[in-house]
Enzyme design. Structure first.
Site, mmCIF file in Angstrom:
data_model
loop_
_atom_site.group_PDB
_atom_site.id
_atom_site.type_symbol
_atom_site.label_atom_id
_atom_site.label_comp_id
_atom_site.label_asym_id
_atom_site.label_seq_id
_atom_site.Cartn_x
_atom_site.Cartn_y
_atom_site.Cartn_z
ATOM 1 C CG ASN A 9 -8.107 -10.159 -2.028
ATOM 2 O OD1 ASN A 9 -8.624 -10.676 -3.021
ATOM 3 N ND2 ASN A 9 -7.556 -8.955 -2.057
ATOM 4 C CD1 TRP A 10 -7.691 -16.917 -1.842
ATOM 5 C CD2 TRP A 10 -9.224 -17.994 -3.080
ATOM 6 N NE1 TRP A 10 -8.130 -17.994 -1.121
ATOM 7 C CE2 TRP A 10 -9.062 -18.672 -1.858
ATOM 8 C CE3 TRP A 10 -10.139 -18.482 -4.009
ATOM 9 C CZ2 TRP A 10 -9.786 -19.824 -1.553
ATOM 10 C CZ3 TRP A 10 -10.845 -19.620 -3.705
ATOM 11 C CH2 TRP A 10 -10.668 -20.287 -2.492
ATOM 12 C CE LYS A 11 -3.973 -9.444 -2.988
ATOM 13 N NZ LYS A 11 -2.780 -8.675 -2.696
ATOM 14 C CG HIS A 95 -7.238 -4.649 -2.702
ATOM 15 N ND1 HIS A 95 -6.007 -4.476 -3.286
ATOM 16 C CD2 HIS A 95 -7.062 -5.536 -1.686
ATOM 17 C CE1 HIS A 95 -5.120 -5.246 -2.656
ATOM 18 N NE2 HIS A 95 -5.734 -5.904 -1.683
ATOM 19 C CD GLU A 97 -3.324 -6.132 -5.179
ATOM 20 O OE1 GLU A 97 -4.263 -6.878 -5.514
ATOM 21 O OE2 GLU A 97 -2.451 -6.468 -4.361
ATOM 22 C CD GLU A 167 -5.572 -5.226 2.376
ATOM 23 O OE1 GLU A 167 -5.512 -6.393 2.745
ATOM 24 O OE2 GLU A 167 -5.675 -4.890 1.187
ATOM 25 N N GLY A 173 2.056 -7.972 -0.133
ATOM 26 C CA GLY A 173 2.848 -8.839 -1.004
ATOM 27 C C GLY A 173 4.347 -8.623 -0.897
ATOM 28 C CB SER A 213 3.251 -9.268 4.667
ATOM 29 O OG SER A 213 3.657 -8.806 3.383
ATOM 30 N N GLY A 234 -3.769 -12.124 1.761
ATOM 31 C CA GLY A 234 -3.560 -12.360 0.338
ATOM 32 C C GLY A 234 -2.786 -13.648 0.128
ATOM 33 N N GLY A 235 -1.491 -13.538 -0.113
ATOM 34 C CA GLY A 235 -0.654 -14.676 -0.492
ATOM 35 C C GLY A 235 -0.833 -15.910 0.379
#
Ligand code: 13P
Length: 255
Positions: A9-11, A95, A97, A167, A173, A213, A234-235
Site C-alpha cells: 500500500n503505497w499511500k 483503511h 487513514e 491493521e 507507521g 510496521s 506500507g512504508g
C-alpha cells in the site's frame, strides 16, 4: 490451503514514472516467487501504468479506495468499475487513514465492499483497533463491529473471495508492530467470527492478512502464525528490494 498474499500500500507516494520503474524491477525480483499473490496499490494516477507494467506477471494491482456509486456528481471520486477498467483487480477499503482522516464508517465500508464485489474486483477490507481501544480491552469488540457491519449482507461465497487486513492503528507507521501473540489472537478471533457468521468454507478460504510496521525482519514470525495469511505493507513496500524480500520470506514460511 490459502496462498500467501503480500500487498504493497503505497499511500500518497510514487509518480507514474516511479511506479513503472518499481513494477519492472519487482517483476524480475519475484519471478521465482512461486505460489504467492503479490499486489501493489499505487495512487490512482499510476494504476493503469502499473497494470500495464505488470501484464503477464504474478503481480496484480489494487486501488487504495473507491466510491460506492457507479457514477454521478461526486467530485474527486472514482468508481469500482473505473478502477477495474484501469487494470485494478483489488480495492483496499476502510483503511484506518480513510476512517480517521476522511470520516469513513463501517456503513460506508459496507457500501464500498458491495460495490467492489459487484464490479468484479476483490475487496481488501481493513479493520483494526486504536491504542485507546486496545488499552480499554475493546479490541475484539471493535473487530466484531467492523466485520459485522462492514460485511453486512455479503454471502459466504463473497466472503470466501475477500481479503481482510487486520491493521492495529497503533502499529501503522510507528515501527511498533503487534507481537505474534497479539496478532495471533486477533486473527484467530476474526477467523472464528467469519466461521460463525458466514460458514466454514468462507472462513477457510478468506485471506486474513496483517498490516502495521511489517518489515523483512518481522514477516517470518507473523506468517508462521496459523491464521496470518500474508501482509499489507506500507512504508517498507516503497523500497522494491525490501518489498521483494518480504515476498521471498513469506514464501519460505509457506513451505
Ligand atoms: P506501515 O507498514 O508503514 O506501518 O503501514 C501499514 C499500512 O497502513 C498498510 O496499509
Amino acid at each position: 490451503m490459502r496462498t500467501p498474499f503480500i500487498a504493497a500500500n503505497w499511500k500518497l507516494y510514487k509518480t507514474v514514472h516511479e511506479t513503472v520503474v518499481f513494477v519492472k524491477e519487482l517483476r524480475s525480483l519475484v519471478k521465482d516467487a512461486g505460489d504467492i499473490e503479490i499486489v501493489v496499490a499505487p495512487p490512482f494516477t499510476a494504476v493503469h501504468a502499473a497494470a500495464e507494467a505488470a501484464r503477464n506477471s504474478p503481480i496484480a494491482v489494487a486501488v487504495q479506495d473507491v466510491h460506492w456509486e457507479r457514477e454521478g456528481a461526486f467530485t474527486g471520486e472514482i468508481s469500482a468499475a473505473m478502477a477495474k477498467e484501469a487494470g485494478a483487480e483489488f480495492a483496499i477499503i476502510g483503511h484506518s487513514e480513510r476512517r480517521r482522516l476522511f470520516h469513513e464508517t463501517d456503513e460506508t465500508v459496507n457500501r464500498k465492499a458491495i460495490a467492489v464485489l459487484g464490479a468484479g474486483l476483490f475487496p481488501i477490507v481493513c479493520v483494526g483497533e486504536t491504542l485507546e481501544e486496545r488499552e480499554a480491552n475493546a479490541t475484539l469488540d471493535v473487530l466484531d463491529r467492523q466485520i459485522k457491519t462492514g460485511l453486512d449482507s455479503l454471502t459466504g461465497d463473497q466472503v470466501a473471495s475477500l481479503v481482510i487486513a487486520y491493521e492495529p492503528v497503533w502499529a501503522i507507521g510507528t515501527g511498533r508492530n503487534a507481537t505474534p501473540q497479539q496478532a495471533g489472537e486477533a486473527h484467530a478471533h476474526i477467523r472464528s467470527r467469519l466461521r460463525a457468521w458466514f460458514g466454514g468454507t468462507a472462513a477457510d478460504l478468506c485471506h486474513v492478512i496483517y498490516g502495521g510496521s511489517v518489515k523483512p525482519d518481522n514477516i517470518h514470525e507473523l506468517v508462521m502464525l496459523p491464521d496470518v495469511d500474508g501482509a499489507l505493507v506500507g512504508g517498507a513496500s516503497l523500497d522494491v528490494r525490501a518489498f521483494a524480500d518480504i515476498v521471498a520470506r513469506s514464501r519460505q514460511s509457506a513451505v
